[in-house]
Write a protein that holds these residues in place. Sequence first.
Motif, PDB file in Angstrom:
ATOM      1  N   ARG A  98       0.858  -1.188   0.000  1.00 28.65           N
ATOM      2  CA  ARG A  98       0.000   0.000   0.000  1.00 28.65           C
ATOM      3  C   ARG A  98       0.893   1.238   0.000  1.00 28.65           C
ATOM      4  O   ARG A  98       1.771   1.369   0.862  1.00 28.65           O
ATOM      5  CB  ARG A  98      -0.907  -0.004   1.222  1.00 28.65           C
ATOM      6  CG  ARG A  98      -1.839   1.202   1.316  1.00 28.65           C
ATOM      7  CD  ARG A  98      -2.787   1.054   2.494  1.00 28.65           C
ATOM      8  NE  ARG A  98      -3.649   2.222   2.659  1.00 28.65           N
ATOM      9  CZ  ARG A  98      -4.646   2.312   3.536  1.00 28.65           C
ATOM     10  NH1 ARG A  98      -4.899   1.275   4.324  1.00 28.65           N
ATOM     11  NH2 ARG A  98      -5.369   3.405   3.624  1.00 28.65           N
ATOM     12  N   VAL A  99       0.671   2.104  -0.978  1.00 32.05           N
ATOM     13  CA  VAL A  99       1.522   3.282  -1.121  1.00 32.05           C
ATOM     14  C   VAL A  99       0.660   4.537  -1.200  1.00 32.05           C
ATOM     15  O   VAL A  99      -0.533   4.478  -1.512  1.00 32.05           O
ATOM     16  CB  VAL A  99       2.419   3.188  -2.385  1.00 32.05           C
ATOM     17  CG1 VAL A  99       3.354   1.999  -2.305  1.00 32.05           C
ATOM     18  CG2 VAL A  99       1.575   3.127  -3.660  1.00 32.05           C
ATOM     19  N   VAL A 100       1.296   5.664  -0.932  1.00 28.32           N
ATOM     20  CA  VAL A 100       0.663   6.959  -1.124  1.00 28.32           C
ATOM     21  C   VAL A 100       1.531   7.765  -2.076  1.00 28.32           C
ATOM     22  O   VAL A 100       2.773   7.752  -1.976  1.00 28.32           O
ATOM     23  CB  VAL A 100       0.466   7.709   0.218  1.00 28.32           C
ATOM     24  CG1 VAL A 100       1.788   7.910   0.950  1.00 28.32           C
ATOM     25  CG2 VAL A 100      -0.241   9.030   0.003  1.00 28.32           C
ATOM     26  N   ASP A 101       0.893   8.428  -3.029  1.00 33.48           N
ATOM     27  CA  ASP A 101       1.595   9.275  -3.992  1.00 33.48           C
ATOM     28  C   ASP A 101       2.051  10.538  -3.273  1.00 33.48           C
ATOM     29  O   ASP A 101       1.238  11.279  -2.709  1.00 33.48           O
ATOM     30  CB  ASP A 101       0.655   9.606  -5.162  1.00 33.48           C
ATOM     31  CG  ASP A 101       1.368  10.291  -6.312  1.00 33.48           C
ATOM     32  OD1 ASP A 101       2.101  11.275  -6.073  1.00 33.48           O
ATOM     33  OD2 ASP A 101       1.196   9.856  -7.468  1.00 33.48           O
ATOM     34  N   ASN A 102       3.337  10.803  -3.292  1.00 36.21           N
ATOM     35  CA  ASN A 102       3.882  11.928  -2.535  1.00 36.21           C
ATOM     36  C   ASN A 102       3.397  13.285  -3.044  1.00 36.21           C
ATOM     37  O   ASN A 102       3.381  14.262  -2.286  1.00 36.21           O
ATOM     38  CB  ASN A 102       5.415  11.897  -2.582  1.00 36.21           C
ATOM     39  CG  ASN A 102       5.978  10.683  -1.874  1.00 36.21           C
ATOM     40  OD1 ASN A 102       5.397  10.191  -0.904  1.00 36.21           O
ATOM     41  ND2 ASN A 102       7.116  10.195  -2.355  1.00 36.21           N
ATOM     42  N   GLU A 103       2.994  13.358  -4.323  1.00 37.00           N
ATOM     43  CA  GLU A 103       2.548  14.635  -4.886  1.00 37.00           C
ATOM     44  C   GLU A 103       1.039  14.814  -4.801  1.00 37.00           C
ATOM     45  O   GLU A 103       0.549  15.879  -4.421  1.00 37.00           O
ATOM     46  CB  GLU A 103       3.007  14.758  -6.341  1.00 37.00           C
ATOM     47  CG  GLU A 103       4.508  14.902  -6.490  1.00 37.00           C
ATOM     48  CD  GLU A 103       4.908  15.173  -7.923  1.00 37.00           C
ATOM     49  OE1 GLU A 103       4.010  15.358  -8.766  1.00 37.00           O
ATOM     50  OE2 GLU A 103       6.119  15.206  -8.202  1.00 37.00           O
ATOM     51  N   THR A 104       0.293  13.777  -5.179  1.00 31.51           N
ATOM     52  CA  THR A 104      -1.161  13.912  -5.276  1.00 31.51           C
ATOM     53  C   THR A 104      -1.898  13.403  -4.049  1.00 31.51           C
ATOM     54  O   THR A 104      -3.092  13.655  -3.903  1.00 31.51           O
ATOM     55  CB  THR A 104      -1.679  13.147  -6.499  1.00 31.51           C
ATOM     56  OG1 THR A 104      -1.497  11.736  -6.279  1.00 31.51           O
ATOM     57  CG2 THR A 104      -0.925  13.558  -7.759  1.00 31.51           C
TER      58      THR A 104
END
Length: 225
Positions: A98-104
């Motif tokens: 599970r990842v989170v987009d650092n920009e969006t």
Amino acid sequence: MRVISYNLRKHKASGELLALARNHDIDALCLQEVDASDLPETLGPLHLADATKGNRLGLAIYYRTSRFTALDTQSFALKKSMHDRVLAPAHERLIGTRVVDNETQHELVIGSFHAAPLTASNSLRRKQIHAAHAELLSMGRGLMTLMVGDFNYPFFTKNLDMHMKNSGYALSLSNRRTYTRYKVFKGHFDFATSLGLDIASVETLPRGNSDHLPILVSAEYGEGY
């Protein structure tokens, strides 16, 4: 988002990974048939999220740290085939990150999947695929999901496509076959299933030292996510 999936054929193609990571500007790399003890922590811009531990030849996921922050990584065991039980037990056929987009700030789950071999039935593989989707959903219900890997499903993919649509997932095959080692067993073994993503393309990359060809998935975040 650009993701490569590659079955390394018992780790034989591991020497190609750094070039794949650097030459194709990818955000994630999903691997099958890897020797977890022989994987580097980094491949150029990519960092190892984790690899399965229960199998001698397992699964791994790398991600680009400048693009994503990894929140959680889990491995999952799926229903075993007779091949697994008799010859070489495969305890874990799925790993998800599970990842989170650092920009969006978009969150999504990326999975690397390896279905039972051709000695098993398509029915068993469909059960494994549905179970894998459920496991990835357990990591974040309502999140976008991209599951890539070796599905060992070269025949009757139209039937599989129908099953995927009925469960809300999109099935995406590549522009060329991904396995051509045997005259009989040629076809799309490696592909992608997705939820909440718009798949722009799935490209089969040139052959390396594996009997599988890598695939490059290009995707965009879907509306409403």
